[in-house]
Design a protein around this motif. Structure first.
Motif, PDB file in Angstrom:
ATOM      1  N   ASP A 139      -1.347  11.324 -24.751  1.00  0.00           N
ATOM      2  CA  ASP A 139      -0.032  11.870 -24.424  1.00  0.00           C
ATOM      3  C   ASP A 139       0.930  10.819 -23.906  1.00  0.00           C
ATOM      4  O   ASP A 139       2.142  10.904 -24.138  1.00  0.00           O
ATOM      5  N   THR A 140       0.427   9.824 -23.197  1.00  0.00           N
ATOM      6  CA  THR A 140       1.297   8.792 -22.620  1.00  0.00           C
ATOM      7  C   THR A 140       0.479   7.605 -22.163  1.00  0.00           C
ATOM      8  O   THR A 140      -0.664   7.755 -21.711  1.00  0.00           O
ATOM      9  N   ILE A 141       1.062   6.418 -22.312  1.00  0.00           N
ATOM     10  CA  ILE A 141       0.442   5.239 -21.712  1.00  0.00           C
ATOM     11  C   ILE A 141       1.143   4.860 -20.414  1.00  0.00           C
ATOM     12  O   ILE A 141       0.716   3.937 -19.722  1.00  0.00           O
ATOM     13  N   LYS A 142       2.191   5.573 -20.066  1.00  0.00           N
ATOM     14  CA  LYS A 142       2.944   5.259 -18.858  1.00  0.00           C
ATOM     15  C   LYS A 142       2.122   5.587 -17.610  1.00  0.00           C
ATOM     16  O   LYS A 142       1.215   6.421 -17.636  1.00  0.00           O
ATOM     17  N   ILE A 143       2.486   4.942 -16.510  1.00  0.00           N
ATOM     18  CA  ILE A 143       1.762   5.123 -15.253  1.00  0.00           C
ATOM     19  C   ILE A 143       2.212   6.372 -14.507  1.00  0.00           C
ATOM     20  O   ILE A 143       1.573   6.790 -13.534  1.00  0.00           O
ATOM     21  N   TRP A 144       3.272   7.011 -14.966  1.00  0.00           N
ATOM     22  CA  TRP A 144       3.878   8.106 -14.211  1.00  0.00           C
ATOM     23  C   TRP A 144       2.952   9.308 -14.045  1.00  0.00           C
ATOM     24  O   TRP A 144       3.134  10.111 -13.125  1.00  0.00           O
ATOM     25  N   ASN A 145       1.951   9.465 -14.913  1.00  0.00           N
ATOM     26  CA  ASN A 145       1.063  10.619 -14.812  1.00  0.00           C
ATOM     27  C   ASN A 145      -0.084  10.397 -13.829  1.00  0.00           C
ATOM     28  O   ASN A 145      -0.863  11.321 -13.567  1.00  0.00           O
ATOM     29  N   HIS A 146      -0.229   9.185 -13.301  1.00  0.00           N
ATOM     30  CA  HIS A 146      -1.199   8.938 -12.230  1.00  0.00           C
ATOM     31  C   HIS A 146      -0.676   9.537 -10.925  1.00  0.00           C
ATOM     32  O   HIS A 146       0.536   9.703 -10.745  1.00  0.00           O
ATOM     33  N   THR A 147      -1.569   9.837 -10.007  1.00  0.00           N
ATOM     34  CA  THR A 147      -1.155  10.290  -8.682  1.00  0.00           C
ATOM     35  C   THR A 147      -1.362   9.171  -7.677  1.00  0.00           C
ATOM     36  O   THR A 147      -2.253   8.332  -7.824  1.00  0.00           O
ATOM     37  N   LEU A 148      -0.518   9.163  -6.659  1.00  0.00           N
ATOM     38  CA  LEU A 148      -0.537   8.118  -5.637  1.00  0.00           C
ATOM     39  C   LEU A 148      -0.350   8.763  -4.275  1.00  0.00           C
ATOM     40  O   LEU A 148       0.591   9.533  -4.069  1.00  0.00           O
ATOM     41  N   TYR A 149      -1.252   8.453  -3.361  1.00  0.00           N
ATOM     42  CA  TYR A 149      -1.187   9.019  -2.009  1.00  0.00           C
ATOM     43  C   TYR A 149      -1.340   7.895  -1.002  1.00  0.00           C
ATOM     44  O   TYR A 149      -2.314   7.152  -1.018  1.00  0.00           O
ATOM     45  N   MET A 150      -0.320   7.761  -0.137  1.00  0.00           N
ATOM     46  CA  MET A 150      -0.322   6.747   0.915  1.00  0.00           C
ATOM     47  C   MET A 150       0.024   7.439   2.238  1.00  0.00           C
ATOM     48  O   MET A 150       1.172   7.396   2.696  1.00  0.00           O
ATOM     49  N   PRO A 151      -0.940   8.107   2.860  1.00  0.00           N
ATOM     50  CA  PRO A 151      -0.644   8.985   4.002  1.00  0.00           C
ATOM     51  C   PRO A 151      -0.106   8.278   5.230  1.00  0.00           C
ATOM     52  O   PRO A 151       0.483   8.932   6.102  1.00  0.00           O
ATOM     53  N   TYR A 152      -0.282   6.961   5.316  1.00  0.00           N
ATOM     54  CA  TYR A 152       0.158   6.209   6.497  1.00  0.00           C
ATOM     55  C   TYR A 152       1.391   5.352   6.195  1.00  0.00           C
ATOM     56  O   TYR A 152       1.722   4.454   6.975  1.00  0.00           O
ATOM     57  N   SER A 153       2.061   5.625   5.086  1.00  0.00           N
ATOM     58  CA  SER A 153       3.143   4.757   4.625  1.00  0.00           C
ATOM     59  C   SER A 153       4.435   5.523   4.398  1.00  0.00           C
ATOM     60  O   SER A 153       5.042   5.462   3.319  1.00  0.00           O
ATOM     61  N   GLN A 154       4.895   6.188   5.429  1.00  0.00           N
ATOM     62  CA  GLN A 154       6.190   6.862   5.337  1.00  0.00           C
ATOM     63  C   GLN A 154       7.328   5.851   5.410  1.00  0.00           C
ATOM     64  O   GLN A 154       8.413   6.086   4.878  1.00  0.00           O
TER      65      GLN A 154
END
Length: 320
Positions: A139-154
């Motif tokens: 469907d896509t080779i773009k990185i946008w469909n990955h998820t990213l969580y940085m709970p200590y990086s507001q």
């Protein structure tokens, strides 16, 4: 999952230009306007990124020959000798080592370095590009469909159009472009339809996505400070680090000329395209050497009697 090349010819012509898999140095990321001062002496560095210095210039450590200094069943150590002024404006000899080791599903990276004779800038990172789908998602080779969580990086460093920090430290509101802290499983491209996403990383509006520094605040010991995941591959990658923040770069400036590894992609997908990968670079504050108000000078200037160290790990697992 990581972009790279199998043959040394391609490495020499393309990989070094994009800092694939290497610890560039001796001072990573940008030095504003190609100058900094130590003990009231101004040093001028090579301008190679707009009006700034990137990764210490065009003779940075990704262009050097590293020697294998130690090998065990589960680790390898590389060493480099960086002579004074090998990169313009970088005084004094620096001796550095990087050790890669594997334990179970965890990739450990340790770096140490010393400037034995004079004070010198010293700030390192591991510059690995990831696409957890290995470019096989139809469907896509773009990185946008990955998820990213940085709970200590507001919080993050506000940057100008050249991706150079202005000195201001911003705070990301929930669901804003730079928010990856308010909720788990946010897509890397969650803000693609928001005004400002195109140009969020500068380039006169040509840089879509991310190329900026996120602070890590009050993370418990041994906490996963970054989690990258993909529903397509079912793979999760968790970063742990002793560094105070990370640079997130979503590969905007890739021009589609770099080949994928033979184990990646498909018959129709053979190149590393724009916005198709992500670099998550644990390091100290970008251009902190020019911002004493941040209190990072002791961490970014190493001199006689001081040893620099850096440690991070990536743990890979399957999504539940």
């Amino acid at each position: 999952m990581s972009t790279s090349f199998w043959d040394t010819t391609t490495f020499l012509t393309i990989v070094r230009r994009l800092y694939y898999q290497v610890p560039p140095g001796r001072y990573v990321n940008r030095i504003g306007n190609g100058r900094y001062s130590i003990d009231n002496k101004t040093h001028e560095t090579e301008i190679n990124d707009g009006t700034n210095t990137l990764h210490s210039g065009t003779n940075n450590w990704s262009y050097r020959t590293w020697n294998v200094s130690s090998v065990t069943d589960d680790s390898i150590t590389f060493s480099v000798r960086d002579e004074s002024e090998s990169s313009k404006g970088m005084p004094g000899l620096v001796l550095a080592n990087v050790t890669y080791s594997v334990s179970g599903s965890t990739w450990n990276i340790k770096m140490d370095a010393v400037s034995p004779t004079v004070k010198s800038p010293l700030m390192l990172t591991q510059h690995t590009y990831l696409n957890l789908d290995a470019y096989k998602n139809p469907d896509t080779i773009k990185i946008w469909n990955h998820t990213l969580y940085m709970p200590y990086s507001q919080r993050y460093l506000v940057a100008d159009d050249g991706a150079l920090p202005t000195g201001e430290i911003g705070t990301a509101d929930p669901d804003s472009i730079n928010d990856f802290a308010s909720a788990p499983d946010m897509f890397v491209g969650h803000a693609r339809n928001l005004p400002g996403f195109d140009g969020n990383c500068g380039g006169g509006g040509a840089c879509e996505g991310y190329n900026g520094y996120f602070l890590i605040d009050d993370a418990p010991a041994d906490a996963a400070v970054v989690t990258l995941a993909s529903d397509f591959s079912g793979i999760k990658a968790e970063l742990r680090t002793d560094q105070p923040g990370v640079v997130i770069y979503t590969c905007n400036w890739f021009d589609g000329t770099g080949d994928l590894k033979s184990t990646q992609g498909s018959e129709d997908v053979t190149k590393v395209e724009r916005s198709s990968c992500i670099a998550i670079e644990a390091q100290d504050y970008v251009d902190g050497i020019n911002h004493p108000e941040w209190g990072r000078l002791d961490a970014q200037i190493t001199g006689p009697g001081k040893h620099y160290s850096w440690e991070s790990s990536w743990t890979f697992s399957n999504l539940e």
